[in-house]
Write a protein that holds these residues in place. Structure first.
Motif, PDB file in Angstrom:
ATOM      1  N   THR A 183       0.810  -1.223   0.000  1.00  0.00           N
ATOM      2  CA  THR A 183       0.000   0.000   0.000  1.00  0.00           C
ATOM      3  C   THR A 183       0.839   1.268   0.000  1.00  0.00           C
ATOM      4  O   THR A 183       0.353   2.330  -0.397  1.00  0.00           O
ATOM      5  N   ASP A 184       2.100   1.170   0.403  1.00  0.00           N
ATOM      6  CA  ASP A 184       2.962   2.359   0.355  1.00  0.00           C
ATOM      7  C   ASP A 184       3.176   2.836  -1.085  1.00  0.00           C
ATOM      8  O   ASP A 184       3.413   4.036  -1.318  1.00  0.00           O
ATOM      9  N   LEU A 185       3.056   1.914  -2.045  1.00  0.00           N
ATOM     10  CA  LEU A 185       3.253   2.290  -3.442  1.00  0.00           C
ATOM     11  C   LEU A 185       2.010   2.934  -4.063  1.00  0.00           C
ATOM     12  O   LEU A 185       2.076   3.464  -5.172  1.00  0.00           O
ATOM     13  N   LEU A 186       0.898   2.879  -3.346  1.00  0.00           N
ATOM     14  CA  LEU A 186      -0.360   3.408  -3.865  1.00  0.00           C
ATOM     15  C   LEU A 186      -0.638   4.828  -3.404  1.00  0.00           C
ATOM     16  O   LEU A 186      -1.672   5.407  -3.752  1.00  0.00           O
ATOM     17  N   GLN A 187       0.267   5.387  -2.626  1.00  0.00           N
ATOM     18  CA  GLN A 187       0.073   6.750  -2.139  1.00  0.00           C
ATOM     19  C   GLN A 187       0.318   7.753  -3.268  1.00  0.00           C
ATOM     20  O   GLN A 187       1.092   7.492  -4.202  1.00  0.00           O
ATOM     21  N   PRO A 188      -0.326   8.923  -3.213  1.00  0.00           N
ATOM     22  CA  PRO A 188      -0.093   9.946  -4.241  1.00  0.00           C
ATOM     23  C   PRO A 188       1.370  10.358  -4.306  1.00  0.00           C
ATOM     24  O   PRO A 188       1.969  10.721  -3.277  1.00  0.00           O
ATOM     25  N   MET A 189       1.972  10.268  -5.481  1.00  0.00           N
ATOM     26  CA  MET A 189       3.354  10.697  -5.652  1.00  0.00           C
ATOM     27  C   MET A 189       3.645  10.855  -7.139  1.00  0.00           C
ATOM     28  O   MET A 189       2.979  10.270  -7.999  1.00  0.00           O
ATOM     29  N   LEU A 190       4.651  11.653  -7.427  1.00  0.00           N
ATOM     30  CA  LEU A 190       5.215  11.768  -8.768  1.00  0.00           C
ATOM     31  C   LEU A 190       6.653  11.281  -8.684  1.00  0.00           C
ATOM     32  O   LEU A 190       7.512  11.974  -8.141  1.00  0.00           O
ATOM     33  N   PRO A 191       6.952  10.100  -9.210  1.00  0.00           N
ATOM     34  CA  PRO A 191       8.328   9.606  -9.137  1.00  0.00           C
ATOM     35  C   PRO A 191       9.283  10.372 -10.043  1.00  0.00           C
ATOM     36  O   PRO A 191      10.491  10.327  -9.856  1.00  0.00           O
ATOM     37  N   VAL A 192       8.727  11.071 -11.055  1.00  0.00           N
ATOM     38  CA  VAL A 192       9.549  11.869 -11.974  1.00  0.00           C
ATOM     39  C   VAL A 192       8.793  13.157 -12.287  1.00  0.00           C
ATOM     40  O   VAL A 192       7.581  13.254 -12.086  1.00  0.00           O
ATOM     41  N   ASP A 193       9.515  14.153 -12.803  1.00  0.00           N
ATOM     42  CA  ASP A 193       8.863  15.378 -13.263  1.00  0.00           C
ATOM     43  C   ASP A 193       7.985  15.074 -14.478  1.00  0.00           C
ATOM     44  O   ASP A 193       8.301  14.188 -15.285  1.00  0.00           O
ATOM     45  N   LEU A 194       6.889  15.819 -14.598  1.00  0.00           N
ATOM     46  CA  LEU A 194       5.963  15.635 -15.717  1.00  0.00           C
ATOM     47  C   LEU A 194       5.945  16.866 -16.605  1.00  0.00           C
ATOM     48  O   LEU A 194       6.039  17.995 -16.122  1.00  0.00           O
ATOM     49  N   GLU A 195       5.815  16.632 -17.909  1.00  0.00           N
ATOM     50  CA  GLU A 195       5.614  17.710 -18.863  1.00  0.00           C
ATOM     51  C   GLU A 195       4.166  17.654 -19.355  1.00  0.00           C
ATOM     52  O   GLU A 195       3.663  16.590 -19.703  1.00  0.00           O
ATOM     53  N   VAL A 196       3.518  18.821 -19.387  1.00  0.00           N
ATOM     54  CA  VAL A 196       2.104  18.910 -19.747  1.00  0.00           C
ATOM     55  C   VAL A 196       1.958  19.816 -20.964  1.00  0.00           C
ATOM     56  O   VAL A 196       2.438  20.957 -20.960  1.00  0.00           O
ATOM     57  N   PHE A 197       1.288  19.291 -22.000  1.00  0.00           N
ATOM     58  CA  PHE A 197       1.095  20.039 -23.248  1.00  0.00           C
ATOM     59  C   PHE A 197      -0.397  20.124 -23.569  1.00  0.00           C
ATOM     60  O   PHE A 197      -1.095  19.094 -23.548  1.00  0.00           O
ATOM     61  N   GLU A 198      -0.881  21.313 -23.894  1.00  0.00           N
ATOM     62  CA  GLU A 198      -2.226  21.408 -24.451  1.00  0.00           C
ATOM     63  C   GLU A 198      -2.194  20.783 -25.845  1.00  0.00           C
ATOM     64  O   GLU A 198      -1.268  21.021 -26.628  1.00  0.00           O
ATOM     65  N   SER A 199      -3.218  19.978 -26.167  1.00  0.00           N
ATOM     66  CA  SER A 199      -3.232  19.257 -27.442  1.00  0.00           C
ATOM     67  C   SER A 199      -4.469  19.605 -28.257  1.00  0.00           C
ATOM     68  O   SER A 199      -5.454  20.150 -27.747  1.00  0.00           O
ATOM     69  N   ASP A 200      -4.419  19.255 -29.533  1.00  0.00           N
ATOM     70  CA  ASP A 200      -5.529  19.504 -30.434  1.00  0.00           C
ATOM     71  C   ASP A 200      -6.745  18.674 -30.017  1.00  0.00           C
ATOM     72  O   ASP A 200      -6.611  17.515 -29.605  1.00  0.00           O
ATOM     73  N   THR A 201      -7.944  19.249 -30.138  1.00  0.00           N
ATOM     74  CA  THR A 201      -9.154  18.567 -29.693  1.00  0.00           C
ATOM     75  C   THR A 201      -9.527  17.361 -30.557  1.00  0.00           C
ATOM     76  O   THR A 201     -10.456  16.624 -30.210  1.00  0.00           O
ATOM     77  N   GLU A 202      -8.829  17.141 -31.659  1.00  0.00           N
ATOM     78  CA  GLU A 202      -9.076  15.926 -32.445  1.00  0.00           C
ATOM     79  C   GLU A 202      -8.911  14.679 -31.589  1.00  0.00           C
ATOM     80  O   GLU A 202      -9.568  13.661 -31.821  1.00  0.00           O
ATOM     81  N   ILE A 203      -8.053  14.781 -30.592  1.00  0.00           N
ATOM     82  CA  ILE A 203      -7.769  13.616 -29.752  1.00  0.00           C
ATOM     83  C   ILE A 203      -8.953  13.264 -28.856  1.00  0.00           C
ATOM     84  O   ILE A 203      -8.986  12.189 -28.254  1.00  0.00           O
ATOM     85  N   ASN A 204      -9.943  14.157 -28.773  1.00  0.00           N
ATOM     86  CA  ASN A 204     -11.136  13.863 -27.980  1.00  0.00           C
ATOM     87  C   ASN A 204     -11.858  12.629 -28.500  1.00  0.00           C
ATOM     88  O   ASN A 204     -12.523  11.922 -27.742  1.00  0.00           O
ATOM     89  N   SER A 205     -11.740  12.369 -29.777  1.00  0.00           N
ATOM     90  CA  SER A 205     -12.339  11.173 -30.362  1.00  0.00           C
ATOM     91  C   SER A 205     -11.370  10.006 -30.257  1.00  0.00           C
ATOM     92  O   SER A 205     -10.218  10.116 -30.684  1.00  0.00           O
ATOM     93  N   SER A 206     -11.842   8.895 -29.728  1.00  0.00           N
ATOM     94  CA  SER A 206     -10.969   7.714 -29.597  1.00  0.00           C
ATOM     95  C   SER A 206     -10.630   7.106 -30.949  1.00  0.00           C
ATOM     96  O   SER A 206      -9.749   6.255 -31.043  1.00  0.00           O
ATOM     97  N   ARG A 207     -11.314   7.547 -32.003  1.00  0.00           N
ATOM     98  CA  ARG A 207     -10.988   7.056 -33.352  1.00  0.00           C
ATOM     99  C   ARG A 207      -9.743   7.740 -33.922  1.00  0.00           C
ATOM    100  O   ARG A 207      -9.191   7.288 -34.927  1.00  0.00           O
ATOM    101  N   HIS A 208      -9.321   8.824 -33.296  1.00  0.00           N
ATOM    102  CA  HIS A 208      -8.123   9.555 -33.735  1.00  0.00           C
ATOM    103  C   HIS A 208      -6.884   8.808 -33.211  1.00  0.00           C
ATOM    104  O   HIS A 208      -6.616   8.802 -32.009  1.00  0.00           O
ATOM    105  N   LYS A 209      -6.150   8.163 -34.089  1.00  0.00           N
ATOM    106  CA  LYS A 209      -5.047   7.298 -33.674  1.00  0.00           C
ATOM    107  C   LYS A 209      -3.689   7.813 -34.159  1.00  0.00           C
ATOM    108  O   LYS A 209      -2.757   7.032 -34.325  1.00  0.00           O
TER     109      LYS A 209
END
Length: 224
Positions: A183-209
């Motif tokens: 259960t210690d591994l299930l606690q909220p944590m970020l093991p590495v830094d994250l990069e966040v990018f705003e993306s095109d809304t085409e990805i809203n459709s799961s058919r966009h691959k």
């Protein structure tokens, strides 16, 4: 939560597999959605292996597969009490490799997707697996475990996938270790830094691959 993710066969995902001694390469897939076929890592014959599974856990005890209930994510807080997840949590744990995942924020009435990726590495999401059916009709399925978001992530969503640090991968997979001891591994944590990018809304459709088109410079979410 985690409802879409991407996998890219690149040095980052290969580095994750190398840690576990897996020589097979991952297949590149974009905008993976629940119920689709995915590759996960589990212990078979005493060693880590890649196996294709359905991303929507089907408990071994149900009469027939169903999508009546959302079973692609499993809440970390209720794994020990959930009828569907408590069995797999004991000894049937897996790792879901990912290059990035997608979350949405509502801005001015519109759902804006954000592509979230670890800086210079790959994600190892904590997962559970089960096997339904017998013989030719049997198949494997899995769920990704989620937990409360760390403060830095809450601007995006109040939940996040459980992201395993690489030095805990073998411990998480070990079927000889009971889930209650992890259960210690299930606690909220970020093991590495994250990069966040705003993306095109085409990805809203799961058919966009296709690869997500980033519309912004990255925002860095730092560990801690």
């Amino acid at each position: 939560m985690c409802g879409r993710y991407n996998v890219i066969d690149d040095p980052h995902t290969q580095g994750l597999l190398d840690v576990l001694g897996i020589s097979t390469r991952l297949e590149t897939h974009y905008n993976i959605a629940p119920t689709e076929d995915v590759q996960v890592i589990l212990i078979e014959d005493g060693i880590p292996r890649l196996r294709h599974m359905r991303w929507w856990l089907v408990p071994s005890w149900v009469k027939e597969p169903s999508t009546q209930y959302s079973m692609f994510n499993a809440r970390a807080e209720t794994l020990g009490s959930s009828r569907a997840f408590r069995g797999p949590f004991k000894h049937q744990r897996c790792i879901v490799p990912a290059s990035s995942f997608i979350e949405w924020m509502v801005e001015e009435g519109h759902k804006i997707p954000y592509d979230i990726q670890p800086k210079d590495s790959a994600f190892a999401f904590a997962g559970l697996w089960d096997r339904w059916g017998k013989g030719a009709e049997s198949f494997y399925s899995c769920a990704i475990i989620t937990t409360d978001a760390v403060p830095a992530f809450r601007q995006i969503h109040n939940r996040q996938p459980v992201m395993l640090p690489y030095d805990a991968l073998n411990r998480w997979l070990d079927p000889e270790i009971e889930g209650k001891d992890l259960t210690d591994l299930l606690q909220p944590m970020l093991p590495v830094d994250l990069e966040v990018f705003e993306s095109d809304t085409e990805i809203n459709s799961s058919r966009h691959k296709r690869p997500p088109e980033h519309l912004s410079e990255s925002v860095l979410l730092k560990v801690g």
